[in-house]
Design a protein around this motif. Structure first.
Motif, PDB file in Angstrom:
ATOM      1  N   THR A  76     -17.412  65.149-126.287  1.00  0.00           N
ATOM      2  CA  THR A  76     -18.747  65.485-126.770  1.00  0.00           C
ATOM      3  C   THR A  76     -18.988  64.863-128.135  1.00  0.00           C
ATOM      4  O   THR A  76     -18.192  64.069-128.633  1.00  0.00           O
ATOM      5  CB  THR A  76     -18.922  67.014-126.828  1.00  0.00           C
ATOM      6  N   THR A  80     -24.645  67.177-129.606  1.00  0.00           N
ATOM      7  CA  THR A  80     -24.661  67.694-128.234  1.00  0.00           C
ATOM      8  C   THR A  80     -23.959  69.046-128.177  1.00  0.00           C
ATOM      9  O   THR A  80     -24.456  69.997-127.560  1.00  0.00           O
ATOM     10  CB  THR A  80     -23.961  66.702-127.282  1.00  0.00           C
ATOM     11  N   LYS A 106     -25.660  72.820-127.284  1.00  0.00           N
ATOM     12  CA  LYS A 106     -25.122  73.650-126.212  1.00  0.00           C
ATOM     13  C   LYS A 106     -24.807  75.057-126.714  1.00  0.00           C
ATOM     14  O   LYS A 106     -25.187  76.059-126.091  1.00  0.00           O
ATOM     15  CB  LYS A 106     -23.875  73.002-125.623  1.00  0.00           C
TER      16      LYS A 106
END
Length: 425
Positions: A35, A39, A43
């Motif tokens: 990741t 990002t 999340k």
């Protein structure tokens, strides 16, 4: 006031963190190597429980800054403008060199007004809650080095070592948990406030997981707070940084103080025997700050005194209390450190020491030392990336706050704008 070797050995022995490293594929770390910070942050921030917490924190920021108090009323007149020997020329030179290296866009991203509320957006979690500065891991190495040169010019040698140790242990945690994209030595944001000057107010911040540093500078006077330093684990046992240990001194002095208090004072200082209990009132513990009261977004929190007043202690224990405080504020350059210690000593009659947890050699614990001019907290935490469910001595959080309105140097800034001149001694 550096700790003895025996104190450090006692504080750092018995690490068991390798028993709690998650295996590859464990839900806690699965995919973190694939990741990136933005990002990952999006999340995490989409989780309903996290949304509720973040909304509360953002609401705190909408309240005008007032400062931490014991009863909601700020004590006035306790912070004075003074020449305290801060190395302003070295700091200005390093900041000027840094500004010259940054591109116009980078300088625009990093720069804020001196009284900007971007100061207050710092936070300890690895999640990028607010974007308000330059992300170090997006910069060329020579620009990162210039930022760290400014930090080094602004701290004592011990202080700079501690800051770098927090960054290195964060990197070590990323290696242990296969999470290098979000946990590394450069996963921090840097911001400049005001224009570097030998006579006018300015400052900077460097904030991220387990290392949050806010420094306000006005002439030869500086305020370092809020500060958050911590580590999970707090010692590196392999690789080129093997042997590095963070925040051992703070815990060792606090534990020695608690263990040597007369029994009656021990009982009064220990406000809770367990690290978490249902007897704690609402808000006294939460899964993010755990026992900390002065964490991120708590700029206006009311924190009543608890425990034992310092002047009730025998003189030897008063000395230990001061050594414990010194181990937190040793971040300051030498002359600024001495000035700050003198200020803290002058309020010893209004200084309180409180304790949560046991105080055996293997017990996890929390303590707080609090007065009108300083509040420091030390806490052992349960695992976040490691899997220990109960607080462990290898996961350490520390906080420094300046109550009564002088976090971020706000009280000194107000005096400057009101034309108050610095005192000379």
């Amino acid at each position: 006031m550096a700790p003895s070797v025996s104190i450090l050995e006692t504080a750092s022995r018995g690490s068991e963190f390798r028993n709690f490293i998650p295996e590859p594929g464990h839900p806690r770390i699965d995919g973190l190597d694939q990741t990136d910070i933005e990002t990952y942050s999006k999340k995490i921030a989409s989780d309903p429980h996290v949304i509720q917490v973040f909304d509360k924190w953002k609401a705190e920021l909408r309240e005008p800054f007032y400062g931490i108090t014991t009863d909601g009323r700020r004590k006035e007149g306790i912070f004075k403008r003074a020449d305290e020997g801060a190395p302003v020329e070295e700091m200005v030179a390093a900041a000027t060199e840094l500004r010259a290296l940054l591109s116009e866009q980078e300088l625009r991203i990093a720069s804020h007004d001196i009284d900007s509320d971007a100061w207050r957006k710092w936070s300890n979690p690895e999640v990028l809650i607010f974007k308000y500065g330059l992300q170090l891991q997006s910069l060329e190495s020579y620009k990162i080095e210039a930022i760290l040169k400014l930090v080094e010019a602004s701290l004592s040698k011990t202080g700079y070592y501690k800051l770098k140790a927090a960054m290195e242990t964060n990197h070590f945690l990323g290696e242990l948990c296969n999470a290098a994209p979000i946990l590394n030595r450069h996963s921090y944001q840097f911001s400049l406030f005001g224009t570097p000057s030998a006579t006018k107010p300015w400052g900077f911040s460097l904030n991220g997981h387990h290392a949050c540093l806010n420094i306000f500078i006005l002439g030869r006077q500086m305020t370092i707070s809020p500060v958050f330093l911590g580590a999970e684990p707090n010692q590196i046992d392999a690789g080129p940084q093997k042997g590095l240990t963070l925040c051992a001194e703070e815990g060792a002095y606090g534990l020695e103080l608690m263990n040597t208090l007369p029994e009656q004072l021990q009982q009064r200082a220990q406000i809770y025997k367990e690290m978490y209990t249902d007897d704690m009132p609402p808000g006294r513990w939460n899964p993010y700050d755990q026992r900390h009261l002065g964490g991120a977004f708590q700029d206006n929190r009311i924190i009543p005194y608890e425990g034992v007043k310092a002047t009730e202690m025998p003189l030897t224990q008063q000395g230990l209390l001061l050594k414990a405080v010194a181990s937190f504020i040793i971040l300051l350059p030498p002359k600024a450190f001495e000035a700050r210690m003198q200020q803290i000593k002058s309020y010893l009659h209004e200084t309180y020491f409180s304790w949560i947890g046991g105080f055996g050699d293997d017990d996890a614990f929390y303590f707080r030392i609090q007065s009108p001019v300083i509040m420091v907290e030390f806490d052992h935490h349960s695992g976040v990336f490691l899997l220990n469910k109960v607080p462990a001595k290898y996961h350490v959080h520390t906080i420094i706050r300046t109550p009564n309105g002088n976090d971020y140097g706000r009280e000194l800034l107000k005096q400057f704008r009101n034309g108050v001149q610095e005192q000379r001694f």
